[in-house]
Design a protein around this motif. Sequence first.
Motif, mmCIF file in Angstrom:
data_model
loop_
_atom_site.group_PDB
_atom_site.id
_atom_site.type_symbol
_atom_site.label_atom_id
_atom_site.label_comp_id
_atom_site.label_asym_id
_atom_site.label_seq_id
_atom_site.Cartn_x
_atom_site.Cartn_y
_atom_site.Cartn_z
ATOM 1 N N ALA A 36 4.553 13.833 1.680
ATOM 2 C CA ALA A 36 3.511 13.099 0.945
ATOM 3 C C ALA A 36 4.052 12.586 -0.381
ATOM 4 O O ALA A 36 3.697 11.499 -0.828
ATOM 5 N N ILE A 37 4.942 13.365 -0.998
ATOM 6 C CA ILE A 37 5.525 12.953 -2.276
ATOM 7 C C ILE A 37 6.404 11.725 -2.065
ATOM 8 O O ILE A 37 6.324 10.744 -2.799
ATOM 9 N N ILE A 38 7.224 11.770 -1.034
ATOM 10 C CA ILE A 38 8.127 10.650 -0.754
ATOM 11 C C ILE A 38 7.323 9.404 -0.386
ATOM 12 O O ILE A 38 7.636 8.304 -0.811
ATOM 13 N N ALA A 39 6.247 9.593 0.377
ATOM 14 C CA ALA A 39 5.505 8.443 0.907
ATOM 15 C C ALA A 39 4.888 7.584 -0.193
ATOM 16 O O ALA A 39 4.786 6.375 -0.053
ATOM 17 N N GLY A 40 4.464 8.196 -1.281
ATOM 18 C CA GLY A 40 3.920 7.426 -2.397
ATOM 19 C C GLY A 40 2.425 7.167 -2.279
ATOM 20 O O GLY A 40 1.762 7.604 -1.331
ATOM 21 N N ASN A 41 1.905 6.407 -3.268
ATOM 22 C CA ASN A 41 0.467 6.220 -3.449
ATOM 23 C C ASN A 41 -0.232 5.467 -2.322
ATOM 24 O O ASN A 41 -1.358 5.762 -1.982
ATOM 25 N N ALA A 42 0.440 4.454 -1.795
ATOM 26 C CA ALA A 42 -0.238 3.572 -0.852
ATOM 27 C C ALA A 42 0.025 3.952 0.605
ATOM 28 O O ALA A 42 -0.295 3.202 1.515
ATOM 29 N N ALA A 43 0.590 5.124 0.823
ATOM 30 C CA ALA A 43 0.980 5.506 2.178
ATOM 31 C C ALA A 43 -0.226 5.834 3.041
ATOM 32 O O ALA A 43 -1.227 6.353 2.562
ATOM 33 N N THR A 44 -0.102 5.543 4.316
ATOM 34 C CA THR A 44 -1.149 5.927 5.261
ATOM 35 C C THR A 44 -0.808 7.308 5.807
ATOM 36 O O THR A 44 0.309 7.807 5.620
ATOM 37 N N ALA A 45 -1.779 7.888 6.513
ATOM 38 C CA ALA A 45 -1.553 9.216 7.101
ATOM 39 C C ALA A 45 -0.365 9.166 8.056
ATOM 40 O O ALA A 45 0.438 10.101 8.137
ATOM 41 N N ASP A 47 2.237 7.234 7.877
ATOM 42 C CA ASP A 47 3.494 7.201 7.106
ATOM 43 C C ASP A 47 3.948 8.622 6.790
ATOM 44 O O ASP A 47 5.127 8.967 6.914
ATOM 45 N N VAL A 48 2.986 9.439 6.354
ATOM 46 C CA VAL A 48 3.316 10.822 5.976
ATOM 47 C C VAL A 48 3.799 11.598 7.213
ATOM 48 O O VAL A 48 4.794 12.326 7.155
#
Lengths: 313, 530
Positions: A36-45, A47-48
């Motif tokens: 979740a940290i790597i994925a960033g603010n705009a990431a979708t579920a 992506d995580v």
Amino acid sequence: MLAYIGRRLLATIPVMAVVAVFVFMMLRLASGDPAAIIAGNAATAQDVIDIRQKLGLDRPIVTQFFIWLGHVLTGDFGESFFYKKQVAEIIADRAGPTLALAACTLGLSVLIAVPLGVVAAYRHGTWLDRVVMGFSVLGFSVPVFVVGYALIYLFAIRLNWLPVQGYQPLADGVAGFFARLILPSLTLSVIYIALIARITRTSVLEVLGEDYIRTARAKGLSNRVVLMRHALRNAAVPIVTVIGIGVTLLIGGVVVTESVFSIPGLGRLTVDAVLARDYPTVQAVILLFSLAYVLINLLVDVAYTLLDPRIRY
Amino acid sequence: MSISRWLKTAVLAAVAGFAALSGTPNAQAQGTVRAVMHSDLKILDPIWTTAYIQRNYGYMVYDTLFATDADGQVKPQMIEHYEVSPDQLTYTMTLREGLLWHDGKPVTAEDCVASIKRWGAKDTMGQKLMTFVKDMPVVDAKTFKIVLSTPTGLVLAGLGKPSSNVPFMMPKRVAETSPNEQISDTTGSGPFVFKRDEWKPGDKAVFVKFDKYKPRAEPPSGLAGGKVVKVDRVEWKVVADQQTAMNALFAGEVDYIEQPQHDLLPLMKADKNVKLVDVNPLGNQYALRFNSTAKPFDNPKIRQAVLYALNQEDFLKATIGDPQYYKVCKAMFVCGAPLASTKGMDGLLESNFAKSKALLKEAGYDGTPVVLLHSTDLQVLTNLAPVAKSLLEKGGFKVDMQSMDWQSVVARRAKKDPPAQGGWNAMLTSWVSADILNPVSTAFLNASCDKAPFGWPCDTELERLRDQFARETDPAKQKAIAEAVQVRWTQYPTHVFLGQWYQPSAVRKSIDGIIVAPVPVFWNMTKSGA
């Protein structure tokens, strides 16, 4: 002696195994998700989920543990989740500044604290003794970061004699190397000078009351010889113990100093890795610290036999 | 000589000796700018993650086909000229002559098509754009086309997008990497070359001027115009402690602090060698994000009550403090930006607690505690949650504020578990305004249920309006749609925007030519004596 060292080294294996399990489980049970940290603010579920899969974090914890352990046993600490570099390589890069800082601090501490402690014991009850002990109390009481900022303000900002921050490897120049280490080492050594000076004073004071010191004086030996050859040597065991503890504390305890002086060492690496939940890096650093603790304690125990022939294992 | 005098002399001599040996600490190469950025550069792929430090890195190393200028207009950057067919279905793009990758090979149309595809697979706006793209044929080494199935205003807006994820152009061999894999090849065609051999994560990242970079002839404006590099080298130093960074700036060891803490600004302002520069006039926007899938915020009416309970000024005062650095702004798409409007906002964000309580009663709120995530370790966010708790409680909510470090918040917000079992109801964050200038790029307006970012709002009307915005090419009509989005948002709130705040950078007075843009860039920058 060799058999003793061999036994102690063998005993490190279960210690390291316990540390390995403990660190691994603590990290997995703690809150936080590197994906979740790597994925960033705009990431979708999704992506995580994708990133977790890539990092192998979707596997059962036990499976993850044995995969990691298997690699560690072959000397492979894995790849940092963030830096995409081998953890061993990152640690090697960061070990230099920490070791340099620890060595400088220790050297400075011993060079200042032991003579101070001896003089305080020798001048027991005088103003000199009270000054040394007063400094000890101050050294224990003032937080490291306060000392650091005060030294920076005086020597770097006001006088502009030394750099505020940073680290320069020895290979890039001896002067720059020491110039950047003076303030952090001084900062960090304040507490160790206080600790070692106090122990040295107590220990030497105790020895100075012994019969053999009186005998040595009766033989007409000079104060210097009595203090250095008879008193200090016999008082050395507790001093070495404290120095040993100091070394272990130094390795793990340089975080604040490394932050205040922006030194890219292992302390800051550990904090950054914990905050980022960079599991492979945290695991490797903690294992390394634990191994260092065990080995330093072994060295201290071996040093006892050299200082005091009555000690046998 | 007495012992004390001898000791004093010895200490002073030692210190002075080292100072002399090491040279004056601030005697640095004049052509090197040393900057303390907001974060350590850990990842080298600005498409793989939306984190701002990677975006900033991207602007150093890569170039873009289009770029947004200081007036918010999209201008060609790597593009020499482009043509749009009368039916607005085909964009023909021609690259400028002389564009080179850092390895000396020419930039080709094939490289750009591959780069657009990778960006389009990852970025929210890019994904939307790609739903309109039928084909991207390469015409020749310098020319390619974007063929659309339906006209859309997203082609230029997307390719000139200023903030994360920015469509940076990469060599084809790099751009063909799956968007879910991190790239490791740092070859770009931007104004700076990344010195991978000098990159020490946790310590510094080094960039040197790309001598063969061909800047545009126009003067720089925002992220557009000529990117003329006037220093030899830029070093991003990692200085985790803000006080130390400030001391290093005073001592001349660093030239630039991207995001100094607001409480240190008065000290910096008072220093004769330092100036404060607001490089991003649009600033940032605070936001409270709802988890729209969990009780009680699964009910839009209860979320509407929050719009009445909160007000912006309390948040801004508690976090930023000095009114010089914040602005109460009821425009979702940022005050001062082209789509700014306060339509539908009457009576909202004014802490009307009576109205909030009335709405809660109407919605049948049963007192379920709101699990509010409180980030404790990021100075610009720390005070937001306690303010939210206080205002929500006054507005009739029960609040269970749970404190944790930011990374735990990030992990927690990704969980869809019920709030009582490790999930959440609300959290607070901040966006760079450049990310939220329209309904498509605003990630928190994405209401496509499971495909939306954390919070997972689900509203067909919002999605229809966002889609309509994407299809529209007329700026006036786009603005009308953006207003409609804002009005719909008041009925189906996905988040609450909590005011704009500004982050000046602290810079040595020897540094000039700083570009005003939503992203800190280092071209055009000069250092006295360079």
